[in-house]
Scaffold this motif. Structure first.
Motif, PDB file in Angstrom:
ATOM      1  N   GLY A 144      -8.490   2.863 -15.825  1.00 45.56           N
ATOM      2  CA  GLY A 144      -7.763   2.712 -14.953  1.00 45.56           C
ATOM      3  C   GLY A 144      -8.714   2.598 -13.708  1.00 45.56           C
ATOM      4  O   GLY A 144     -10.290   2.396 -13.932  1.00 45.56           O
ATOM      5  N   ARG A 145      -8.517   2.379 -12.214  1.00 42.71           N
ATOM      6  CA  ARG A 145      -9.145   2.981 -11.597  1.00 42.71           C
ATOM      7  C   ARG A 145     -10.022   3.916 -11.166  1.00 42.71           C
ATOM      8  O   ARG A 145      -9.752   4.558 -11.637  1.00 42.71           O
ATOM      9  N   ASN A 164      -4.547   5.742 -10.979  1.00 39.85           N
ATOM     10  CA  ASN A 164      -5.699   5.711 -10.498  1.00 39.85           C
ATOM     11  C   ASN A 164      -6.030   7.125 -11.019  1.00 39.85           C
ATOM     12  O   ASN A 164      -6.108   8.207 -10.703  1.00 39.85           O
ATOM     13  N   ILE A 191      -4.216   3.229  -1.625  1.00 42.15           N
ATOM     14  CA  ILE A 191      -3.348   2.953  -3.383  1.00 42.15           C
ATOM     15  C   ILE A 191      -2.371   1.941  -2.968  1.00 42.15           C
ATOM     16  O   ILE A 191      -2.030   1.721  -2.734  1.00 42.15           O
ATOM     17  N   GLU A 192      -2.222   0.790  -4.096  1.00 36.98           N
ATOM     18  CA  GLU A 192      -1.721   0.072  -4.663  1.00 36.98           C
ATOM     19  C   GLU A 192      -0.051   0.756  -5.319  1.00 36.98           C
ATOM     20  O   GLU A 192      -0.352   1.541  -5.725  1.00 36.98           O
ATOM     21  N   GLU A 193       0.972  -0.489  -5.280  1.00 40.77           N
ATOM     22  CA  GLU A 193       2.027  -0.257  -5.882  1.00 40.77           C
ATOM     23  C   GLU A 193       1.412  -0.488  -7.647  1.00 40.77           C
ATOM     24  O   GLU A 193       0.936  -1.669  -7.731  1.00 40.77           O
ATOM     25  N   HIS A 206       0.392   5.755 -17.546  1.00 39.50           N
ATOM     26  CA  HIS A 206      -0.227   4.504 -17.966  1.00 39.50           C
ATOM     27  C   HIS A 206       1.313   3.799 -17.913  1.00 39.50           C
ATOM     28  O   HIS A 206       1.593   2.855 -17.457  1.00 39.50           O
ATOM     29  N   ALA A 227       2.878   3.885  -8.362  1.00 38.13           N
ATOM     30  CA  ALA A 227       1.794   4.334  -8.813  1.00 38.13           C
ATOM     31  C   ALA A 227       1.267   5.413  -9.150  1.00 38.13           C
ATOM     32  O   ALA A 227       2.423   6.928  -8.914  1.00 38.13           O
ATOM     33  N   LYS A 230       1.174  -0.994  -0.189  1.00 37.14           N
ATOM     34  CA  LYS A 230      -0.385  -0.124   0.043  1.00 37.14           C
ATOM     35  C   LYS A 230       0.789   1.831  -0.085  1.00 37.14           C
ATOM     36  O   LYS A 230       1.407   1.604   0.770  1.00 37.14           O
ATOM     37  N   ALA A 267       2.892   4.003 -14.650  1.00 39.66           N
ATOM     38  CA  ALA A 267       1.953   2.966 -14.286  1.00 39.66           C
ATOM     39  C   ALA A 267       2.156   1.753 -13.947  1.00 39.66           C
ATOM     40  O   ALA A 267       2.737   0.823 -12.902  1.00 39.66           O
ATOM     41  N   GLN A 314      -0.354   1.174  -9.675  1.00 45.50           N
ATOM     42  CA  GLN A 314      -1.886   1.133  -9.582  1.00 45.50           C
ATOM     43  C   GLN A 314      -2.501   2.449 -10.371  1.00 45.50           C
ATOM     44  O   GLN A 314      -1.441   3.565 -10.044  1.00 45.50           O
TER      45      GLN A 314
END
Length: 221
Positions: free
Chosen positions: A207-208, A32, A26-28, A183, A191, A2, A186, A30
């Motif tokens: 993406g999220r 968003n 938020i994850e490594e 992107h 992140a 995280k 990422a 990722q």
């Protein structure tokens, strides 16, 4: 791992509640998106992550720093691990691309000339701007300037990139290139959190999705 972990966080600006009950992680690596109307709290959320505005209540951790108890002297160390990309570039207009990047490295503790030159070459190559190091900011297009800004954000190998409306001043084709590049970053393990008004990016580059609405963050997917 995280990178960001908020639980029931409240953000105030001039004693007015901007966001409340914020619970996100938020994850490594990722990607968003944060969407929402002007004034809905997108920028405030990003600024809280690099301790520009204080966190009230709840629990908030970014890169192992507790934002509710962080000491002023530790904030520069936190910010060194975060890359920030602004809409309005914020390049130093009186010096070349190379000297803009050199300034940041020296300001964040780099002293070895050879290492500085090597790192500048690396990030410019990564951004596809290796032939532009001698240029002044005003000699670059908007898209080129934003690529330099992203290169600057990558200098200290951050674990988190915060991009606040990074395509706001760019034409649609250039904006797409910048989002595609973020992107790629990422995908390499960093992140990325990008605030935007442009919903077409969300469809084109999935993406999220987080929405700022009625002082809350709503996770859409």
């Amino acid at each position: 791992m995280k990178i960001v972990d908020y639980k029931n966080v409240e953000l105030l600006r001039q004693e007015h509640i901007v966001l409340k009950n914020v619970t996100i992680s938020i994850e490594e690596g990722q990607f968003n998106y944060i969407i929402g109307k002007v004034g809905s709290g997108k920028s405030s959320l990003l600024k809280s992550m690099y301790a520009e505005i204080p966190v009230e209540n709840g629990e908030a951790r970014v890169l192992d720093y507790d934002l509710t108890t962080i000491r002023r002297r530790d904030i520069p160390m936190l910010r060194r691990k975060i890359g920030i990309v602004f809409q309005d570039f914020q390049l130093l207009t009186d010096r070349s691309v190379h000297d803009n990047l050199q300034f940041v490295l020296k300001a964040t503790g780099w002293t070895d000339k050879e290492s500085i030159e090597e790192r500048i070459c690396q990030v410019l190559k990564q951004a596809g701007m290796e032939n532009k190091s001698y240029k002044m900011p005003h000699e670059l297009s908007g898209g080129e300037q934003q690529r330099i800004v992203i290169a600057r954000a990558l200098l200290n190998t951050p674990q988190l990139i915060l991009a606040d409306e990074p395509t706001g001043n760019l034409d649609p084709a250039t904006a797409e290139q910048i989002v595609s590049y973020l992107h790629e970053i990422a995908a390499s393990g960093t992140a990325v959190i990008m605030a935007t008004h442009n919903l077409s990016f969300v469809q084109q580059f999935p993406g999220r999705l987080m929405r700022c609405e009625n002082k809350h963050i709503i996770l859409e997917n």
